[in-house]
Design a protein around this motif. Sequence first.
Motif, PDB file in Angstrom:
ATOM      1  N   ALA A 266       5.972  -3.858  -0.984  1.00 55.66           N
ATOM      2  CA  ALA A 266       4.949  -3.155  -1.695  1.00 55.66           C
ATOM      3  C   ALA A 266       4.362  -2.443  -0.625  1.00 55.66           C
ATOM      4  O   ALA A 266       3.406  -1.377  -1.041  1.00 55.66           O
ATOM      5  N   LEU A 267       3.890  -3.189   0.341  1.00 58.97           N
ATOM      6  CA  LEU A 267       3.072  -2.527   1.295  1.00 58.97           C
ATOM      7  C   LEU A 267       3.747  -1.167   2.084  1.00 58.97           C
ATOM      8  O   LEU A 267       3.049  -0.356   2.415  1.00 58.97           O
ATOM      9  N   LEU A 268       5.082  -1.486   2.232  1.00 59.94           N
ATOM     10  CA  LEU A 268       5.720  -0.163   2.802  1.00 59.94           C
ATOM     11  C   LEU A 268       6.026   0.823   1.843  1.00 59.94           C
ATOM     12  O   LEU A 268       6.113   2.007   2.279  1.00 59.94           O
ATOM     13  N   ALA A 269       6.095   0.526   0.487  1.00 62.49           N
ATOM     14  CA  ALA A 269       6.375   1.491  -0.509  1.00 62.49           C
ATOM     15  C   ALA A 269       5.013   2.292  -0.791  1.00 62.49           C
ATOM     16  O   ALA A 269       4.858   3.198  -1.906  1.00 62.49           O
ATOM     17  N   SER A 270       3.779   1.826  -0.323  1.00 66.10           N
ATOM     18  CA  SER A 270       2.550   2.289  -0.616  1.00 66.10           C
ATOM     19  C   SER A 270       2.223   3.579   0.131  1.00 66.10           C
ATOM     20  O   SER A 270       2.875   3.589   1.400  1.00 66.10           O
ATOM     21  N   ASP A 271       1.344   4.262  -0.026  1.00 60.28           N
ATOM     22  CA  ASP A 271       0.783   5.249   0.588  1.00 60.28           C
ATOM     23  C   ASP A 271      -0.488   5.002   1.644  1.00 60.28           C
ATOM     24  O   ASP A 271      -1.324   6.180   1.869  1.00 60.28           O
ATOM     25  N   ARG A 272      -0.594   3.680   1.642  1.00 60.42           N
ATOM     26  CA  ARG A 272      -1.989   3.502   2.368  1.00 60.42           C
ATOM     27  C   ARG A 272      -1.843   3.802   3.942  1.00 60.42           C
ATOM     28  O   ARG A 272      -0.814   3.516   4.433  1.00 60.42           O
ATOM     29  N   ASP A 273      -2.873   4.433   4.113  1.00 58.99           N
ATOM     30  CA  ASP A 273      -3.032   4.693   5.558  1.00 58.99           C
ATOM     31  C   ASP A 273      -3.513   3.737   6.717  1.00 58.99           C
ATOM     32  O   ASP A 273      -4.323   3.191   6.307  1.00 58.99           O
ATOM     33  N   PRO A 274      -2.389   3.467   7.496  1.00 59.56           N
ATOM     34  CA  PRO A 274      -3.174   2.306   8.478  1.00 59.56           C
ATOM     35  C   PRO A 274      -4.393   2.246   8.956  1.00 59.56           C
ATOM     36  O   PRO A 274      -4.944   1.272   9.264  1.00 59.56           O
ATOM     37  N   LEU A 275      -4.895   3.592   9.464  1.00 62.35           N
ATOM     38  CA  LEU A 275      -6.035   3.566   9.943  1.00 62.35           C
ATOM     39  C   LEU A 275      -7.046   4.094   9.220  1.00 62.35           C
ATOM     40  O   LEU A 275      -8.237   3.133   9.180  1.00 62.35           O
ATOM     41  N   ALA A 276      -7.180   4.730   8.161  1.00 62.88           N
ATOM     42  CA  ALA A 276      -8.268   5.162   7.190  1.00 62.88           C
ATOM     43  C   ALA A 276      -8.564   3.862   6.261  1.00 62.88           C
ATOM     44  O   ALA A 276      -9.624   3.861   5.800  1.00 62.88           O
ATOM     45  N   ASP A 277      -7.324   3.236   5.856  1.00 64.05           N
ATOM     46  CA  ASP A 277      -7.519   2.223   4.742  1.00 64.05           C
ATOM     47  C   ASP A 277      -7.589   0.849   5.500  1.00 64.05           C
ATOM     48  O   ASP A 277      -7.014  -0.185   4.615  1.00 64.05           O
ATOM     49  N   ARG A 278      -7.609   0.783   6.687  1.00 66.36           N
ATOM     50  CA  ARG A 278      -7.577  -0.596   6.982  1.00 66.36           C
ATOM     51  C   ARG A 278      -8.756  -1.696   6.885  1.00 66.36           C
ATOM     52  O   ARG A 278      -8.436  -2.645   6.865  1.00 66.36           O
TER      53      ARG A 278
END
Length: 313
Positions: A266-278
Motif C-alpha cells: 500500500a505504501l509503494l502503491a500510494s502517491d505520498r511524497d517521501p519529503l513533503a508528506d513525511r
Amino acid sequence: EVEVVENIAASLIGPNQALRVRARKECKDRKGNNRVTGEEWLIKEVGAYLPGVFEEVVDEVNAYVLTEKVALHMQASRTFTDDKGVVRRTGEEWLITFQHSETHIPAVYEEVINIVEITTLTNRQYAVIVNPADASGKPQLGTKKLCKGPAVFFLQPGEALEAGVQDVYVLGEDEGLILKANEVHKEDDTVRSPGDRWMIRGPAEYVPPVEVEVVQRRTATPLDDNEGIYVRNIKTGKVRAVIGQTYMLDQNEELFEKKLPPNIEALLASDRDPLADRNERGGAKATRTLNRTQVITYRVPHNAAVQIYDYKE
C-alpha cells in the motif's frame, strides 16, 4: 382385350441433366441391358425419354459445375464401377476436380458429401495438414505434413488443417520465439530430443516444422537506469534482478512476482511524497496497481534513511 392402365408422359432431359430410372420388374432397357427388379440407373441422353412398361422415373438429377476453385467430395453407398472404369468400394471416398471433368452428375450409388473449396497459400503463409493422403489417396492416420506457400491445393478426403492457414513468423531485432520439440528433430546439424526447449532471436523469418511447437513469442523489455525486473530461472529456481538494460527472457526464464506485506504494498502503491508528506500520520491509500514483477524502487529524500533487510544473509 386391351385396357388403358395409365397415361405416361415423356420426360425432357436437358444439358447437364439426367433421369434416375428404376425397374419395376425384370426387363431390358432401351440399350438392351438386362435390369433386375429394383435396380436403378441414369439416362443422360439429351431429349425426350419415355419410360418403358416396367420402368419408372424416380428423380431428375442435375449436374454439379466444377471450376478451378471448387471440387466434389464423393462417397460410394455400395460397391460399383464408375464412368471411368474405377471400382469404388462401399464407404470409399474420393475427390472430383476440374481436371477430371467440367461437370459431374452423381451416379446412382454416389453421394456428394461436401463441396470443397481450394486452399491458397501465399509466400508469407503455411499450413499443417493432419492425416495427409498418400499417392493412392489413402489418409496416413496420425501423421502431419507441412505445406509452405506459395501453393494451391484441395484437401483430400480425411485430411484437415491443424490450425488453418497461418502466417510465417517474422521477428524483429527485439523479438524471439520459444520453441519445444515434440518429436526427435534435426535442425542446423543440431538434434533436438522430445521435450527440449530453445529460443531463436530476430531478425529472422521462421516456419515451425511439424515436430516443433511454438510455445511463446517474446519481446525484449527496455529498462532505464532506475528500472528493473525480477527474473526466475525455471530450472534452478534462482531469482535475480535485471536493471538498466534491454533484456529478453530466454527459454529457461520467466518473470517473478515479488510478494510483500500488505502495508508495504500500500505504501509503494500510494502517491505520498517521501519529503513533503513525511510528517503525515495514518495508513497510506493505494492509488495505483503495483506491478510485482518490476524491481521495487523507493525515492529516499535528503537526510533520510531506509532500513533494508537482507533475507539471504
